[in-house]
Design an enzyme around this catalytic site. Sequence first.
Site, PDB file in Angstrom:
ATOM      1  NE  ARG A 231     -99.391  35.272  48.066  1.00 19.27           N
ATOM      2  CZ  ARG A 231     -98.883  35.772  46.927  1.00 19.27           C
ATOM      3  NH1 ARG A 231     -99.574  36.636  46.220  1.00 19.27           N
ATOM      4  NH2 ARG A 231     -97.703  35.390  46.478  1.00 19.27           N
ATOM      5  CD  GLU A 260    -104.747  32.524  44.261  1.00 20.77           C
ATOM      6  OE1 GLU A 260    -103.702  32.217  43.675  1.00 20.77           O
ATOM      7  OE2 GLU A 260    -104.995  33.685  44.626  1.00 20.77           O
ATOM      8  CG  HIS A 278    -102.529  35.043  41.852  1.00 21.13           C
ATOM      9  ND1 HIS A 278    -102.235  34.341  43.000  1.00 21.13           N
ATOM     10  CD2 HIS A 278    -101.527  35.958  41.745  1.00 21.13           C
ATOM     11  CE1 HIS A 278    -101.125  34.797  43.553  1.00 21.13           C
ATOM     12  NE2 HIS A 278    -100.672  35.791  42.796  1.00 21.13           N
TER      13      HIS A 278
HETATM   14  C1  3PG Z   1     -96.003  37.148  43.649  1.00 23.38           C
HETATM   15  O1  3PG Z   1     -96.084  36.836  44.846  1.00 23.38           O
HETATM   16  O2  3PG Z   1     -94.908  37.333  43.085  1.00 23.38           O
HETATM   17  C2  3PG Z   1     -97.256  37.373  42.878  1.00 23.38           C
HETATM   18  O3  3PG Z   1     -98.388  37.124  43.628  1.00 23.38           O
HETATM   19  C3  3PG Z   1     -97.268  36.607  41.576  1.00 23.38           C
HETATM   20  O4  3PG Z   1     -97.505  35.248  41.751  1.00 23.38           O
HETATM   21  P1  3PG Z   1     -97.384  34.282  40.480  1.00 23.38           P
HETATM   22  O5  3PG Z   1     -95.932  34.110  40.204  1.00 23.38           O
HETATM   23  O6  3PG Z   1     -98.024  33.007  40.882  1.00 23.38           O
HETATM   24  O7  3PG Z   1     -98.086  34.933  39.344  1.00 23.38           O
END
Ligand code: 3PG
Length: 311
Positions: A231, A260, A278
Amino acid sequence: MPKVLISDSMSNIAQKIFEKNNITVDVKTGLSEEEIIKIIPDYDGMVVRSATKVTKNIISAAKNLKVIGRAGAGVDNIDVSYAKENNMIVMNTPGGNANATAEHAFALIMSVLRKIPFANETTHKGMWEKKNIKGNELSKKTLGIVGFGNVGVRLSNLVKGFDVKVLVYSKSLKSRKEDYPHVEDVSFEELISKSDIISFHCKATKEGKPLISKDHYKKMKKTAYIINAARGNIVDEKDLNDALNENLIAGAAIDVFSKEPAKENILFNNPKIILTPHIAASTSEASVVVAEMVANQICDFLLNKVQKNIV
Ligand code: 3PG
């Protein structure tokens, strides 16, 4: 018949599972908070990834909502305590995208060590930078893993063939250490000072306070790299940028950001940092698994009152 809203893009397997279970499903992605507030009273369940912020305002308006499902692990985009106060349950899909995330962290590690993005960019331009690109090997290095849940464990297993010493800082490791003889349980300070690569795989703190401070950078090896696919607020972006500019560490690879989507960021254009948007969990395989898990869990809850993977 119960009704579910899918508000972030995900594999259409989720939609198919709801339909098969006679649950009405609407897929409406990219909605603003106001737009969600208008439609949310119609729904019994809601499915998100990390893009939709499930705020107090949305929860207050969601008069019929019983369950919020996160197709993924992190629930920091959902006001979980307010949802609970309002008798909603929040569930996630632990482990569903752990391998994808660990493999991405591994790819980032190899990319910083072998300078792959720079090599790729310059070779495409016909610059042939062979003499200027000297990488480092992962073998015989010390990898520090902060947080030892599904992703941290998977990463520790992925590097097994590399003759790497793995140090782990995790509050819960002591009680289950015998299951992981290949890692060493250390303090955060020890991990910081001894690791060649430090990879974060923990949750952000509740207050959003970064785990690594300016003083920590001073204690790190000057040749060390930081990897963050957990994160954004775990690693303060300004402190990291300063540490790189002051040559306190060698480089970093970052997949997650304080804000983000990251449209502007202090880390942009720093040549010592590799950035990805991400995407650690974004593989064809993981997106099907998490969509399937969350849809089945929500069906089971709405139809049979079964509670699984509640956070
Ligand atoms: C999560 O917390 O599962 C990951 O960071 C993935 O996030 P996302 O589903 O937005 O790709």
